[in-house]
Design an enzyme around this catalytic site. Structure first.
Site, PDB file in Angstrom:
ATOM      1  N   TYR A  73       9.250  -0.530  12.101  1.00 32.97           N
ATOM      2  CA  TYR A  73       9.871  -1.405  11.281  1.00 32.97           C
ATOM      3  C   TYR A  73      10.943  -1.125  10.304  1.00 32.97           C
ATOM      4  O   TYR A  73      11.715  -2.213   9.817  1.00 32.97           O
ATOM      5  CB  TYR A  73       8.845  -2.266  10.536  1.00 32.97           C
ATOM      6  N   ILE A 131      -1.874 -12.280  11.121  1.00 39.54           N
ATOM      7  CA  ILE A 131      -0.965 -11.580  10.225  1.00 39.54           C
ATOM      8  C   ILE A 131       0.472 -12.091  10.342  1.00 39.54           C
ATOM      9  O   ILE A 131       1.569 -11.576  11.056  1.00 39.54           O
ATOM     10  CB  ILE A 131      -0.572  -9.916  10.524  1.00 39.54           C
TER      11      ILE A 131
HETATM   12  N1  LIG Z   1       1.706  -4.567  17.376  1.00 41.27           N
HETATM   13  C1  LIG Z   1       2.789  -5.019  17.868  1.00 41.27           C
HETATM   14  O1  LIG Z   1       3.417  -4.501  18.766  1.00 41.27           O
HETATM   15  C2  LIG Z   1       3.551  -6.267  17.061  1.00 41.27           C
HETATM   16  C3  LIG Z   1       4.341  -6.887  17.611  1.00 41.27           C
HETATM   17  C4  LIG Z   1       4.702  -8.194  17.011  1.00 41.27           C
HETATM   18  C5  LIG Z   1       4.437  -8.294  15.732  1.00 41.27           C
HETATM   19  N2  LIG Z   1       3.660  -7.496  15.101  1.00 41.27           N
HETATM   20  C6  LIG Z   1       3.097  -7.981  13.746  1.00 41.27           C
HETATM   21  O2  LIG Z   1       2.685  -9.068  13.436  1.00 41.27           O
HETATM   22  C7  LIG Z   1       3.678  -9.893  12.463  1.00 41.27           C
HETATM   23  C8  LIG Z   1       3.617 -11.266  13.084  1.00 41.27           C
HETATM   24  O3  LIG Z   1       4.316 -11.458  14.400  1.00 41.27           O
HETATM   25  P1  LIG Z   1       5.860 -11.986  14.503  1.00 41.27           P
HETATM   26  O4  LIG Z   1       6.421 -11.586  13.242  1.00 41.27           O
HETATM   27  O5  LIG Z   1       6.428 -11.659  15.796  1.00 41.27           O
HETATM   28  O6  LIG Z   1       5.775 -13.643  14.404  1.00 41.27           O
HETATM   29  P2  LIG Z   1       5.103 -14.685  13.718  1.00 41.27           P
HETATM   30  O7  LIG Z   1       4.551 -14.360  12.399  1.00 41.27           O
HETATM   31  O8  LIG Z   1       4.369 -15.494  14.710  1.00 41.27           O
HETATM   32  O9  LIG Z   1       6.264 -15.636  13.447  1.00 41.27           O
HETATM   33  C9  LIG Z   1       7.263 -15.233  12.555  1.00 41.27           C
HETATM   34  C10 LIG Z   1       8.248 -16.507  12.603  1.00 41.27           C
HETATM   35  O10 LIG Z   1       7.657 -17.804  12.411  1.00 41.27           O
HETATM   36  C11 LIG Z   1       8.510 -18.402  11.188  1.00 41.27           C
HETATM   37  N3  LIG Z   1       7.213 -19.092  10.341  1.00 41.27           N
HETATM   38  C12 LIG Z   1       6.652 -18.488   9.518  1.00 41.27           C
HETATM   39  N4  LIG Z   1       5.605 -19.232   8.911  1.00 41.27           N
HETATM   40  C13 LIG Z   1       6.105 -20.226   9.664  1.00 41.27           C
HETATM   41  C14 LIG Z   1       5.418 -21.628   9.541  1.00 41.27           C
HETATM   42  N5  LIG Z   1       4.604 -22.099   8.521  1.00 41.27           N
HETATM   43  N6  LIG Z   1       6.030 -22.878  10.054  1.00 41.27           N
HETATM   44  C15 LIG Z   1       6.957 -22.331  10.969  1.00 41.27           C
HETATM   45  N7  LIG Z   1       7.616 -21.322  11.164  1.00 41.27           N
HETATM   46  C16 LIG Z   1       7.018 -20.256  10.394  1.00 41.27           C
HETATM   47  C17 LIG Z   1       9.116 -17.120  10.501  1.00 41.27           C
HETATM   48  O11 LIG Z   1      10.250 -17.475   9.918  1.00 41.27           O
HETATM   49  P3  LIG Z   1      10.753 -17.104   8.446  1.00 41.27           P
HETATM   50  O12 LIG Z   1      10.614 -15.563   8.379  1.00 41.27           O
HETATM   51  O13 LIG Z   1      12.247 -17.514   8.708  1.00 41.27           O
HETATM   52  O14 LIG Z   1       9.961 -18.229   7.589  1.00 41.27           O
HETATM   53  C18 LIG Z   1       9.294 -16.202  11.728  1.00 41.27           C
HETATM   54  O15 LIG Z   1      10.551 -16.747  12.397  1.00 41.27           O
HETATM   55  C19 LIG Z   1       4.892  -9.035  12.733  1.00 41.27           C
HETATM   56  O16 LIG Z   1       5.676  -9.396  11.563  1.00 41.27           O
HETATM   57  C20 LIG Z   1       4.293  -7.545  12.747  1.00 41.27           C
HETATM   58  O17 LIG Z   1       3.820  -7.168  11.603  1.00 41.27           O
HETATM   59  C21 LIG Z   1       3.152  -6.607  15.770  1.00 41.27           C
END
Ligand SMILES: NC(=O)c1ccc[n+]([C@@H]2O[C@H](COP(=O)([O-])OP(=O)(O)OC[C@H]3O[C@@H](n4cnc5c(N)ncnc54)[C@H](OP(=O)(O)O)[C@@H]3O)[C@@H](O)[C@H]2O)c1
Length: 262
Positions: free
Chosen positions: A53, A228
Site C-alpha cells: 500500500y 475493515i
Molecule cells: N488482502 C487483500 O488482498 C485486500 C484487497 C483489497 C482490500 N483489502 C483491505 O480491505 C480494505 C477495505 O477494502 P476496499 O478498500 O477494497 O473497499 P471497501 O472498504 O469495501 O470500499 C471502499 C470504498 O467505499 C467507499 N465508502 C466508504 N464508506 C462508505 C459508506 N459508508 N457508504 C458508501 N461508500 C463508502 C470509499 O469511499 P471514500 O474513501 O471516498 O470515502 C471507497 O471508495 C482495504 O482498504 C484494505 O485495507 C485487502
C-alpha cells in the site's frame, strides 16, 4: 462507546483482534495520514496496511500523533509473496516505516505464484512471529486447500485469512471451514462488493435507523467476522465506526445471508 468495549476475536497466543478495523488501501500520502488519524479519533483501534500500500509511514505517524498507547492499536501489515526469500528484511522494513517494535498481525498478502514457495514462506512467517516481530501471523486470499497445506506441513494454522467478503459473497460453508481450522475470517472490500441500494439492506437499515453500509458492517460483526472498511471521507469514517448501538436479529442475519445465495 469506549473502544475497550469493541468486540474482538482471539487469535493464537491470546492476541485480541478488534472485529472492526480500518482499511487503508489507496489511502496514501497526506490523505492516508489524515484518514488514519480521523479513524483513530473516531474509535477504530485496528488499522490494516500492507507493504504494497506504500503508506506504512503515514499509518505509523498517525498512530503516534493520535496520542494513543501503542498497545491500544492493533496494526496489521502484509508481505508481498514475491519477497519470498527476503521475508525478514521485508518485515524489518515494515517495522521501520511504521516505527514500531512489532506488528500485531503479519499476513502473506496472497498465495505465491510458485506453489513451491508456499511452505518456505509460511515457515519464515512463523519464525518472525517466534522472534517477536509479529504477535500473530496469517494469510490473505488463501483457499481452504492452501490453508490445509500450511497446517499439514507445520501443524500451525494461520491466525487469520483475509478474503473478499460481503453479503453478496456470503458462503456459509467457507466460513465453517475457517472456524473448523481455528482461522479467523477477516473480510475485505465490504462495500465494493455490495449493492448498498439492495432492498433487503435498505429495509433492515430503515428498521434500525441506520444506513445500509452500517448494516453490512454490523452483519460481519454479528457473524464474528472481522470487517475493515476503508474511507478517506471524515463523515463516512465516523459512520462506519458507529455500529455498536444496534444489532441484527437472527431473522435479519438470515435474510442478509440469503443475498449470497448459499
Ligand atoms: N488482502 C487483500 O488482498 C485486500 C484487497 C483489497 C482490500 N483489502 C483491505 O480491505 C480494505 C477495505 O477494502 P476496499 O478498500 O477494497 O473497499 P471497501 O472498504 O469495501 O470500499 C471502499 C470504498 O467505499 C467507499 N465508502 C466508504 N464508506 C462508505 C459508506 N459508508 N457508504 C458508501 N461508500 C463508502 C470509499 O469511499 P471514500 O474513501 O471516498 O470515502 C471507497 O471508495 C482495504 O482498504 C484494505 O485495507 C485487502
Amino acid at each position: 462507546m469506549d473502544h475497550t468495549d469493541h468486540p474482538t476475536a482471539t487469535l493464537p497466543g491470546d492476541v485480541r483482534i478488534p472485529l472492526l478495523g480500518f482499511g487503508t488501501w489507496q489511502a496514501t500520502g497526506d490523505a492516508g495520514f489524515k484518514a488514519v488519524l480521523a479513524a483513530l479519533d473516531a474509535g477504530y483501534r485496528h488499522i490494516d496496511t500492507a507493504t504494497m500500500y506504500g503508506n506504512e509511514e503515514e499509518v505509523g505517524r498517525a498512530v503516534r500523533e493520535s496520542g494513543l498507547r501503542r498497545e491500544d492499536v492493533f496494526i496489521t501489515t502484509k508481505l508481498p509473496p514475491e519477497r519470498a526469500g527476503r521475508e525478514r528484511e521485508t518485515i524489518e522494513a515494515s517495522l521501520r516505516a511504521l516505527d514500531v517494535e512489532q506488528v500485531d498481525l503479519w499476513l502473506v498478502h496472497w498465495p505465491p505464484s510458485d506453489a513451491g514457495a508456499l511452505i518456505p514462506i509460511w515457515r519464515e512467517m512463523l519464525a518472525a512471529r517466534d522472534a517477536g516481530l509479529a504477535r500473530a501471523v496469517g494469510v490473505s486470499n488463501f483457499s481452504t486447500a492452501q490453508i490445509d497445506e500450511l497446517i499439514q506441513a507445520t501443524e500451525e494454522n494461520p491466525a487469520v485469512n483475509q478474503i473478499k467478503w460481503s453479503p453478496r459473497l456470503y458462503d456459509r460453508q467457507r466460513h465453517v471451514e475457517h472456524r473448523d481450522r481455528g482461522v479467523v475470517l477477516e473480510g475485505y472490500s465490504p462495500f465494493k462488493t455490495s449493492d448498498l441500494s439492495d432492498p433487503v439492506l435498505t429495509r433492515i437499515a430503515a428498521a434500525h435507523n441506520v444506513s445500509p453500509a452500517q448494516v453490512v458492517l454490523r452483519w460481519h460483526l454479528d457473524h464474528e467476522i472481522v470487517a475493515i472498511p476503508k474511507s478517506v471521507t471524515p463523515e463516512r469514517i465516523r459512520a462506519n465506526a458507529d455500529i455498536f448501538g444496534f444489532s441484527l436479529t437472527a431473522e435479519e442475519i438470515r435474510d442478509i445471508d440469503a443475498l449470497g445465495g448459499s
